[in-house]
Design a protein around this motif. Structure first.
Motif, short mmCIF file in Angstrom:
data_model
loop_
_atom_site.label_atom_id
_atom_site.label_comp_id
_atom_site.label_asym_id
_atom_site.label_seq_id
_atom_site.Cartn_x
_atom_site.Cartn_y
_atom_site.Cartn_z
N LEU A 69 -17.70 4.57 -29.51
CA LEU A 69 -17.04 3.38 -28.96
C LEU A 69 -16.60 3.57 -27.51
O LEU A 69 -16.42 2.59 -26.80
CB LEU A 69 -15.84 3.01 -29.82
N ASP A 70 -16.42 4.81 -27.10
CA ASP A 70 -16.06 5.05 -25.70
C ASP A 70 -17.08 4.40 -24.77
O ASP A 70 -16.72 3.71 -23.81
CB ASP A 70 -16.01 6.55 -25.42
N ALA A 71 -18.35 4.66 -25.07
CA ALA A 71 -19.41 4.12 -24.21
C ALA A 71 -19.51 2.60 -24.32
O ALA A 71 -19.77 1.91 -23.33
CB ALA A 71 -20.75 4.76 -24.58
N ALA A 72 -19.29 2.08 -25.53
CA ALA A 72 -19.42 0.64 -25.74
C ALA A 72 -18.33 -0.15 -25.04
O ALA A 72 -18.56 -1.27 -24.57
CB ALA A 72 -19.41 0.33 -27.24
N THR A 73 -17.13 0.42 -24.97
CA THR A 73 -15.99 -0.32 -24.44
C THR A 73 -15.59 0.10 -23.03
O THR A 73 -14.97 -0.69 -22.31
CB THR A 73 -14.76 -0.11 -25.34
N GLY A 74 -15.93 1.32 -22.66
CA GLY A 74 -15.45 1.82 -21.38
C GLY A 74 -13.98 2.18 -21.42
O GLY A 74 -13.39 2.52 -20.38
#
Length: 272
Positions: free
Chosen positions: A111-116
């Motif tokens: 989710l880090d990559a998906a949300t920034g």
């Protein structure tokens, strides 16, 4: 928020309510094995950075149970993939997320990559938090930690320990009334078939009688006594109603039964 039934290896061969020797490690193994499937199944409902208190869909934006978090130090225990902490970071909180399961924390990395939005997180047992006394203004969990340990009062005591005076400890759990009813979201789940006062855990074991999954029941009174024993003051108890817009079925939760029986209880407490 659990869906009844395990899907990881090895397969359970026994299901039922009985006392077993379990120190909470079964929960870590279960969530490690099932984290990816759980997160995939509920991705749309949870969102990439949303904060829901339970399957009814009540959000923290609607409920405001944590108070104004801007500029506050907030700890989430049993955070899973840290959806709630991400939302809080967007509100200006200095959020930290912990979970006992490495599998769930790995899901957070996706989710880090998906949300920034990246929040600090670490693997930790909610009964032994690696933080100094009085480190946080708010501690909370949404269906995390408490249902999966036999000694929940230790979770409350740790929350109280790391809170600053006047801080809040807020936690949501399956509504205790549900224990008396079958885990069925349809009308079949409206007839009680076991005692509300039977505190034996629901357990799944393998062929060698090893505990694969255990979920623990506490009555409303048990929860109140536990928070009082931890030196906390209960200030609110929220029982979300099932909203008309929510048509999803999530394990034993769903609109058919949700119209009649509460599915979630949210306890709001403070440290004096």
């Amino acid at each position: 928020m659990n869906d009844s039934g395990s899907v990881g290896d090895p397969e359970p061969v026994s299901f039922g309510y009985r006392d077993v020797p379990d120190d909470g490690r079964a929960a870590r193994r279960w969530w490690d094995a099932n984290a990816d499937e759980y997160l995939d199944e509920h991705r749309d409902f949870l969102g990439d950075a949303g904060f829901r208190w339970g399957p009814e869909g009540l959000t923290e934006a609607e409920a405001g149970l944590l108070g104004d978090v801007a500029g506050r130090d907030v700890l989430e225990v049993g955070a899973g993939a840290a959806h709630c902490s991400r939302w809080l970071a967007g509100q200006g909180a200095r959020a930290v997320a912990t979970d006992y399961s490495a599998g769930m924390l790995a899901g957070a990395a996706t989710l880090d990559a998906a949300t920034g939005v990246v929040v600090p997180r670490l693997q930790a047992d909610a009964r032994a938090l690696p933080f100094a006394d009085g480190s946080f203004d708010v501690v909370f969990t949404s269906f995390g930690a408490l249902p999966f340990v036999p000694d929940a009062v230790r979770v409350h005591r740790e929350a109280a320990r790391v809170l600053r005076p006047g801080g809040r400890w807020v936690f949501s759990v399956t509504h205790p009334l549900r224990w008396a009813f079958p885990d069925d979201p349809t009308s079949r789940g409206l007839t009680a078939n076991r005692s509300y006062f039977d505190r034996r855990p629901y357990v799944e074991t393998d062929a060698a009688d090893r505990v694969l999954y255990a979920e623990y029941h506490r009555t409303v009174g048990d929860h109140v006594r536990d928070v009082v024993a931890a030196g906390l003051v209960l200030t609110d108890l929220v029982e979300p109603e099932w909203p008309e817009w929510n048509t999803q079925v999530w394990g034993g939760w769903g609109p058919e039964r949700g119209r009649y029986l509460p599915g979630t209880a949210v306890f709001v407490t403070t440290r004096p």
